[in-house]
Motif scaffolding. Structure first.
Motif, PDB file in Angstrom:
ATOM      1  N   THR A   6      39.177  40.572  29.046  1.00 40.70           N
ATOM      2  CA  THR A   6      40.758  41.642  28.980  1.00 40.70           C
ATOM      3  C   THR A   6      40.664  42.742  29.993  1.00 40.70           C
ATOM      4  O   THR A   6      41.685  43.309  30.003  1.00 40.70           O
ATOM      5  CB  THR A   6      40.474  42.182  27.533  1.00 40.70           C
ATOM      6  N   ARG A   7      39.374  43.104  30.495  1.00 43.23           N
ATOM      7  CA  ARG A   7      39.238  44.495  31.420  1.00 43.23           C
ATOM      8  C   ARG A   7      38.100  44.123  32.178  1.00 43.23           C
ATOM      9  O   ARG A   7      36.999  43.790  31.958  1.00 43.23           O
ATOM     10  CB  ARG A   7      39.153  45.600  30.549  1.00 43.23           C
ATOM     11  N   GLU A   9      35.889  46.375  35.405  1.00 40.92           N
ATOM     12  CA  GLU A   9      35.765  47.404  36.120  1.00 40.92           C
ATOM     13  C   GLU A   9      34.344  47.676  37.059  1.00 40.92           C
ATOM     14  O   GLU A   9      33.453  46.728  36.518  1.00 40.92           O
ATOM     15  CB  GLU A   9      35.445  48.752  35.030  1.00 40.92           C
TER      16      GLU A   9
END
Length: 106
Positions: A6-7, A9
């Motif tokens: 979902t994310r 980084e």
């Protein structure tokens, strides 16, 4: 596999952080991802016998650098293709493989 990212980084300490739909957050050192590349070429290299101890291996300037991710793109709804700074970009990292390689954050 039911969970999906979902994310994503990239961190300053050479890691990829992925938050998953089931609430898990896992970290992936760039070197771990590069070493685990699932492409056919990398699998064959890992299976090959080691070179003789007195043989010097010639590597490119890019290969001499610490691994870094230069790009990622989704492959369907099940994987990511990851490009590395050594020019390698043919590995398809399934969500299952990523879950296996991840290290818990926290």
């Amino acid at each position: 596999m039911d969970a999906y990212p979902t994310r994503l980084e990239k961190t300053d300490d050479a890691r990829l952080i992925i938050e998953w739909s089931d609430g898990q957050t896992l970290a992936y050192p760039f070197a771990v991802l590069r070493d685990a590349c699932p492409c056919a070429t990398c699998r064959e290299k890992r299976k090959a016998p080691p070179p003789p101890p007195n043989q010097l291996t010639v590597i490119s300037p890019e290969e001499a650098q610490p691994p870094a991710i230069t790009g990622m793109r989704p492959v369907g709804n099940y994987a990511y293709s990851i490009a590395f700074n050594d020019g390698h970009d043919t590995g398809i990292f399934t969500f299952e493989l990523l879950r296996e390689l991840g290290q818990a954050v926290g």
